[in-house]
Scaffold this active site. Sequence first.
Site, PDB file in Angstrom:
ATOM      1  CG  ASP A  15       8.538  22.441  39.495  1.00 27.26           C
ATOM      2  OD1 ASP A  15       9.162  23.312  38.862  1.00 27.26           O
ATOM      3  OD2 ASP A  15       9.071  21.411  39.933  1.00 27.26           O
ATOM      4  CE  LYS A  18       8.054  29.501  40.313  1.00 27.75           C
ATOM      5  NZ  LYS A  18       7.810  28.105  40.687  1.00 27.75           N
ATOM      6  N   GLY A  42      12.549  25.940  35.903  1.00 28.67           N
ATOM      7  CA  GLY A  42      12.004  25.569  34.594  1.00 28.67           C
ATOM      8  C   GLY A  42      10.580  26.069  34.584  1.00 28.67           C
ATOM      9  CG  HIS A  43       9.605  29.592  35.424  1.00 29.17           C
ATOM     10  ND1 HIS A  43       9.755  30.879  35.877  1.00 29.17           N
ATOM     11  CD2 HIS A  43       9.947  28.792  36.459  1.00 29.17           C
ATOM     12  CE1 HIS A  43      10.183  30.846  37.133  1.00 29.17           C
ATOM     13  NE2 HIS A  43      10.317  29.595  37.501  1.00 29.17           N
ATOM     14  CD  GLN A 224      14.540  28.410  42.318  1.00 33.28           C
ATOM     15  OE1 GLN A 224      14.862  29.539  42.645  1.00 33.28           O
ATOM     16  NE2 GLN A 224      14.795  27.952  41.107  1.00 33.28           N
TER      17      GLN A 224
HETATM   18  P1  GDP Z   1       6.812  26.760  37.304  1.00 38.39           P
HETATM   19  O1  GDP Z   1       8.219  26.333  37.558  1.00 38.39           O
HETATM   20  O2  GDP Z   1       6.129  27.259  38.539  1.00 38.39           O
HETATM   21  O3  GDP Z   1       6.683  27.741  36.164  1.00 38.39           O
HETATM   22  O4  GDP Z   1       6.024  25.450  36.891  1.00 38.39           O
HETATM   23  P2  GDP Z   1       6.536  24.316  35.866  1.00 38.39           P
HETATM   24  O5  GDP Z   1       6.425  24.821  34.500  1.00 38.39           O
HETATM   25  O6  GDP Z   1       7.834  23.741  36.291  1.00 38.39           O
HETATM   26  O7  GDP Z   1       5.485  23.163  36.179  1.00 38.39           O
HETATM   27  C1  GDP Z   1       4.128  23.335  36.006  1.00 38.39           C
HETATM   28  C2  GDP Z   1       3.659  22.288  34.997  1.00 38.39           C
HETATM   29  O8  GDP Z   1       2.260  22.215  35.039  1.00 38.39           O
HETATM   30  C3  GDP Z   1       4.016  22.640  33.570  1.00 38.39           C
HETATM   31  O9  GDP Z   1       4.198  21.452  32.847  1.00 38.39           O
HETATM   32  C4  GDP Z   1       2.763  23.382  33.084  1.00 38.39           C
HETATM   33  O10 GDP Z   1       2.606  23.310  31.678  1.00 38.39           O
HETATM   34  C5  GDP Z   1       1.704  22.626  33.795  1.00 38.39           C
HETATM   35  N1  GDP Z   1       0.499  23.372  34.168  1.00 38.39           N
HETATM   36  C6  GDP Z   1       0.386  24.660  34.580  1.00 38.39           C
HETATM   37  N2  GDP Z   1      -0.894  24.929  34.934  1.00 38.39           N
HETATM   38  C7  GDP Z   1      -1.588  23.775  34.762  1.00 38.39           C
HETATM   39  C8  GDP Z   1      -2.941  23.397  35.004  1.00 38.39           C
HETATM   40  O11 GDP Z   1      -3.766  24.163  35.477  1.00 38.39           O
HETATM   41  N3  GDP Z   1      -3.277  22.099  34.714  1.00 38.39           N
HETATM   42  C9  GDP Z   1      -2.381  21.197  34.220  1.00 38.39           C
HETATM   43  N4  GDP Z   1      -2.800  19.959  33.969  1.00 38.39           N
HETATM   44  N5  GDP Z   1      -1.103  21.523  33.993  1.00 38.39           N
HETATM   45  C10 GDP Z   1      -0.712  22.796  34.273  1.00 38.39           C
HETATM   46  P1  IMO Z   2      10.955  26.430  39.528  1.00 37.47           P
HETATM   47  O1  IMO Z   2      11.322  27.884  39.388  1.00 37.47           O
HETATM   48  C1  IMO Z   2      11.246  22.766  41.861  1.00 37.47           C
HETATM   49  C2  IMO Z   2      14.952  22.144  44.138  1.00 37.47           C
HETATM   50  C3  IMO Z   2      15.871  21.020  43.708  1.00 37.47           C
HETATM   51  C4  IMO Z   2      16.502  20.663  45.042  1.00 37.47           C
HETATM   52  C5  IMO Z   2      16.645  22.022  45.723  1.00 37.47           C
HETATM   53  C6  IMO Z   2      18.017  22.658  45.570  1.00 37.47           C
HETATM   54  O2  IMO Z   2      10.845  25.717  38.229  1.00 37.47           O
HETATM   55  O3  IMO Z   2       9.784  26.265  40.424  1.00 37.47           O
HETATM   56  P2  IMO Z   2      19.348  23.785  43.568  1.00 37.47           P
HETATM   57  O4  IMO Z   2      19.644  23.304  42.179  1.00 37.47           O
HETATM   58  O5  IMO Z   2      18.586  25.055  43.604  1.00 37.47           O
HETATM   59  O6  IMO Z   2      20.571  23.825  44.427  1.00 37.47           O
HETATM   60  O7  IMO Z   2      18.405  22.642  44.199  1.00 37.47           O
HETATM   61  O8  IMO Z   2      15.674  22.868  45.117  1.00 37.47           O
HETATM   62  N1  IMO Z   2      14.612  23.110  43.076  1.00 37.47           N
HETATM   63  C7  IMO Z   2      13.418  23.179  42.470  1.00 37.47           C
HETATM   64  N2  IMO Z   2      12.318  22.404  42.612  1.00 37.47           N
HETATM   65  N3  IMO Z   2      11.215  23.825  41.041  1.00 37.47           N
HETATM   66  C8  IMO Z   2      12.293  24.623  40.914  1.00 37.47           C
HETATM   67  O9  IMO Z   2      12.263  25.779  40.222  1.00 37.47           O
HETATM   68  C9  IMO Z   2      13.478  24.292  41.617  1.00 37.47           C
HETATM   69  N4  IMO Z   2      14.707  24.836  41.689  1.00 37.47           N
HETATM   70  C10 IMO Z   2      15.383  24.107  42.589  1.00 37.47           C
HETATM   71  O10 IMO Z   2      15.147  19.952  43.151  1.00 37.47           O
HETATM   72  O11 IMO Z   2      15.607  19.905  45.809  1.00 37.47           O
HETATM   73 MG    MG Z   3       9.406  24.645  37.306  1.00 33.91          MG
END
Ligand code: GDP
Ligand code: IMO
Ligand code: MG
Length: 424
Positions: A15, A18, A42-43, A224
């Site tokens: 998270d 990416k 979840g991207h 991840q």
């Molecule tokens: P990913 O899994 O690495 O793609 O990241 P996620 O989407 O799960 O989580 C990142 C969260 O931070 C999302 O809700 C984005 O919309 C948000 N986000 C990304 N860059 C920034 C930033 O620079 N500032 C803030 N406030 N939110 C951001």
């Molecule tokens: P993105 O790509 C954050 C965590 C789960 C759990 C562990 C194992 O959005 O960064 P799993 O379902 O893979 O067997 O869970 O990994 N986990 C993540 N945490 N971002 C993710 O993906 C994750 N995918 C799995 O919360 O601790």
């Molecule tokens: Mg994510």
Amino acid sequence: MSQGADILLGLQWGDEGKGKIVDVLTKNYDVVARFQGGPNAGHTLEFNNIKHVLHTIPSGIFHENAVNVIGNGVVIDPIIFCGEIDKLLKLEPHCIDRLKISRKAHLILPTHKLLDAASEASKGKNKIGSTLKGIGPTYMDKTGRNGLRIGDIELLDFIDRYNVLKKKHLDLLKGYEFPFDLQIAEKDWMVAIARIKRMNLSDTDILIQKAFHSGKKILAEGAQGTLLDVDFGTYPYVTSSTTTAAGACTGLGLAPNRINEVIGIFKAYITRVGSGPFPTELNDDLGQNLRDKGNEYGSTTGRPRRTGWLDIPALKYAVEINGVTQLMMMKADVLSGLKELKVCTEYRYLGATINHLPFSLNEKLLQPVYVEMESWEEDLTGITSASDLPKALQDYTDFIEEKIGVPVVLISVGPDREQTLWRG
Ligand code: GDP
Ligand code: IMO
Ligand code: MG
């Protein structure tokens, strides 16, 4: 940018942002390819005031210039995948034409999800905190050589193969006291399978190799983060795939000598969803403040993310494992206006001071050592040039750069595509 592939991956527990950065970078690439993970990811991407969350589909999908590949290292839940496609088709009717799905990617069966849930329930307080998407059991079947792959859908005896694997799973489920009803999920799964059969199933390893030889630019998108890697993460509290740079090779059929830049993404602080050690965790009002300001709730499960101060030994470890050549710092805006700002620079471990990540992160053995940094008040979300960022943030960034020894080339100050500042 030279011929070949760059990799973009997370350096923390996922998270990091990416999805946003892949979307920002896609205009420079011909191919964007997801190399591992599945719908546990979840991207999030934001532009034109719309927020999109992608789980299986690469984050380059909104750009017409790029082919988007779901590589062999990915595991696919047909129902979730078709749900994503349906949402996308409303916005981007032609997106499916530029999406290629590896025949070698493995399928998540409804019974894989049941096994994930049953295994977690049986672990009680030691549960991993899995997203319950069936990731672990699917990769177990892959390495156990029992799995079903996307390419199997095209075979005449697909249903027979499905039934053999399902029976294996039902026998395993007898070992758990876990009630379930498979009927609806199985029906939806078969409908989704029939749809996928009509999509662009592809030998994506060959596609990647051809792209390389014709001088195309490839961006490999990780899911991840490094600290969730099955080998190098905080085992057993990890996911079941190789989230590190090596995973881009095995998950796409990309030879190591074809990789140029390795772009590592990290938050200006750190978060984790699910169980497992977290040395710099803030279990107090400050932690809640970061959660609220950063909207730190899982993109896939909605669970509150645990929050803490930036952990430099862990970041350095991730940089080394991946051979990171460029750093990008996300969510700097979330740190504005904090009463105090700290960074962990080393650990106390068994009475000594160390600056690497040891085998055990057990809190009884290891305590973080912090330095206090100067905080800043300014709201960063409207800033359009890195040179206008507050001095205290510039110092914070320089400090990280110096400790890690890799340049921070980009600072993100908000979720939108536009809130992205390149450093000169
Ligand atoms: P990913 O899994 O690495 O793609 O990241 P996620 O989407 O799960 O989580 C990142 C969260 O931070 C999302 O809700 C984005 O919309 C948000 N986000 C990304 N860059 C920034 C930033 O620079 N500032 C803030 N406030 N939110 C951001
Ligand atoms: P993105 O790509 C954050 C965590 C789960 C759990 C562990 C194992 O959005 O960064 P799993 O379902 O893979 O067997 O869970 O990994 N986990 C993540 N945490 N971002 C993710 O993906 C994750 N995918 C799995 O919360 O601790
Ligand atoms: Mg994510």
